[in-house]
Write an enzyme that holds these catalytic residues in place. Structure first.
Site, PDB file in Angstrom:
ATOM      1  N   THR A   1      -1.616  -8.558   0.009  1.00 41.53           N
ATOM      2  CA  THR A   1      -3.042  -8.876  -0.050  1.00 41.53           C
ATOM      3  C   THR A   1      -3.381  -8.804  -1.521  1.00 41.53           C
ATOM      4  OG1 THR A   1      -3.520  -7.807   2.069  1.00 41.53           O
ATOM      5  CG2 THR A   1      -5.343  -7.905   0.530  1.00 41.53           C
TER       6      THR A   1
ATOM      7  N   VAL B   1      -7.652  -9.566  12.961  1.00 46.74           N
ATOM      8  CA  VAL B   1      -8.405  -9.414  11.717  1.00 46.74           C
ATOM      9  C   VAL B   1      -8.034  -8.070  11.110  1.00 46.74           C
ATOM     10  CG1 VAL B   1     -10.703  -9.188  10.711  1.00 46.74           C
ATOM     11  CG2 VAL B   1     -10.289 -10.877  12.510  1.00 46.74           C
ATOM     12  N   GLY B   2      -7.657  -8.093   9.850  1.00 49.86           N
ATOM     13  CA  GLY B   2      -7.308  -6.851   9.162  1.00 49.86           C
ATOM     14  C   GLY B   2      -8.517  -6.234   8.478  1.00 49.86           C
ATOM     15  N   ASP B   3      -8.242  -5.390   7.499  1.00 46.46           N
ATOM     16  CA  ASP B   3      -9.327  -4.689   6.796  1.00 46.46           C
ATOM     17  C   ASP B   3      -9.977  -5.543   5.719  1.00 46.46           C
ATOM     18  OD1 ASP B   3      -6.835  -4.562   5.423  1.00 46.46           O
ATOM     19  OD2 ASP B   3      -7.597  -2.960   4.154  1.00 46.46           O
TER      20      ASP B   3
ATOM     21  N   THR C   1      -5.185  -2.360   0.000  1.00 44.06           N
ATOM     22  CA  THR C   1      -4.141  -3.245   0.514  1.00 44.06           C
ATOM     23  C   THR C   1      -3.194  -2.383   1.348  1.00 44.06           C
ATOM     24  OG1 THR C   1      -2.724  -2.962  -1.429  1.00 44.06           O
ATOM     25  CG2 THR C   1      -4.281  -4.793  -1.482  1.00 44.06           C
ATOM     26  N   GLY C   2      -2.405  -3.027   2.159  1.00 45.52           N
ATOM     27  CA  GLY C   2      -1.502  -2.276   3.028  1.00 45.52           C
ATOM     28  C   GLY C   2      -1.924  -2.417   4.480  1.00 45.52           C
TER      29      GLY C   2
HETATM   30  N1  GLY Z   1      -4.558  -5.216   4.342  1.00 44.12           N
HETATM   31  C1  GLY Z   1      -4.355  -6.508   4.808  1.00 44.12           C
HETATM   32  C2  GLY Z   1      -4.247  -6.613   6.259  1.00 44.12           C
HETATM   33  O1  GLY Z   1      -3.880  -5.649   6.913  1.00 44.12           O
HETATM   34  O2  GLY Z   1      -4.504  -7.681   6.782  1.00 44.12           O
END
Ligand code: GLY
Length: 363
Positions: free
Chosen positions: A214, A243-245, A265-266
């Protein structure tokens, strides 16, 4: 890049690197190292380790008088445009059906406006679309088909984002019988970790540069105005619609013009569950150095990672998360769960990578 490895070599190499963490003690303070700085020199831009071109561009534009949000969006656009960065925009790794779905958010300190898009297909610049959501609508988050229709109305061009390299990586995953897919068995939520039951271990041991790549980028101007953006293709091989963070305001990004800006990120699921970026900004508001604020969020995640499939045999998270933070006065910091990550920084001392502080040392 590790994605060039055949799938099974890729897993084996990653398994070896996970073992390297196995003996580190679960003692937070002992493994902390202060990283970051800034000493109040502004403008400053901070980004994830793939983001030196972004911070370089952002600071250049801010010095030329640009708004900090325009500056960070222009910065990450360089990576969104780069087909060799398989974590964002063009060339991002696809979902389990081979379709690239992008997530992004922006936040503008001076107006406290936020915008985001999630599960956006066929548009290369989700961060710029998110900025239009903030500028042109009374909403914060648009998803999927609605986000695509909005982007087209704003003049963004539709295109195929699946590059040949990303398509081949997806096919290699398919050929590996989806070994690291994102479905759980009904009873897998909290299975005891035994030698015969290490499915989660294999999943999480995969090189996190690929799994959860990311780009986050925040910046502060000479006058102390802040902005941030986080943009991603998300978790490769994710379930369609996952959907991520990154597009969740308060999770993958949060900016408060009175305090600072932070991003993550992560493993996005872990960051969402502690409202990571908001927590980092709140800690800075309470007086923490940005590095300490990042470490505090990682501790929150570690202490709340209770599913055995996400833990190593010492009970530590088996995944990585990296937090980034910059304070209004230009002081910055970054920390990762597991030692060995870097972050990008641009300020009057130049454009460079610095080592992240970390919660868990490599053995
Ligand atoms: N941090 C990016 C995701 O998990 O989509």
């Amino acid at each position: 890049m590790s994605s060039n490895l055949p799938r099974r070599s890729f897993l084996a190499a990653a398994g070896a690197s996970a073992l390297a963490f196995a003996g580190a003690p679960r003692v937070f303070a002992r493994n902390q190292q202060r990283a970051g700085g800034g000493a109040g020199r502004r403008p400053v831009s901070i980004a994830s380790g793939n983001g030196v071109p972004a911070t370089t561009k952002a600071v250049e534009l801010i010095r030329d008088g640009a708004d900090p949000l325009d500056a960070v969006v222009a910065g990450v656009r360089i990576l969104e445009d780069d087909p060799n960065d398989m974590t964002v925009g063009l060339g991002g790794l696809p979902n389990e059906e081979g379709i690239v779905e992008l997530d992004a958010s922006v936040m503008h300190g001076p107006t406290h406006r936020a915008g985001a898009v999630a599960s956006l297909r066929n548009i290369r610049y989700p961060s710029a679309v998110a900025r239009e959501v903030a500028r042109r609508t009374d909403h914060v988050l648009l998803v999927s088909d609605g986000a695509l229709r909005f982007a087209k109305r704003m003049g963004f061009q539709e295109e195929n984002l699946l590059t040949e390299e990303a398509r081949r990586a997806w096919l290699r995953w398919k050929a590996g019988l989806n070994r690291d897919d994102n479905w759980l068995e009904p009873d897998q939520f909290d299975l005891p970790m035994t030698p015969d039951n290490r499915r989660g271990a294999a999943d999480a041991a995969i090189d996190d540069r690929i799994l959860t790549g990311t780009i986050h980028c925040s910046a502060v101007t000479a006058g102390g105005d802040l902005a941030g953006t986080t943009t991603t293709s998300g978790l490769p091989w994710k379930l369609p619609g996952r959907v991520g963070d990154s597009p969740i305001i308060g999770a993958g990004l949060y900016t408060d013009n009175a305090i600072g800006s932070a991003g993550a990120t992560g493993r996005g699921e872990a960051v969402i569950q502690v409202c990571g970026a908001n927590a980092a900004v709140a800690r800075m508001g309470a007086g923490d150095h940005p590095t300490d604020a990042c470490i505090a969020v990682l501790k929150m995640i570690s202490e709340r990672t209770r599913a055995r499939r996400l833990q190593d045999d010492k009970g530590r998270p088996r995944f990585n998360v990296v937090m980034y933070a910059v304070r209004k006065d230009g002081v910055y910091g970054s920390a990762c769960m597991h030692e060995g990550r870097q972050f990008a920084i641009s300020d009057e001392r130049g454009d460079r990578l610095e080592d992240c502080a970390f919660l868990y040392a490599r053995d």
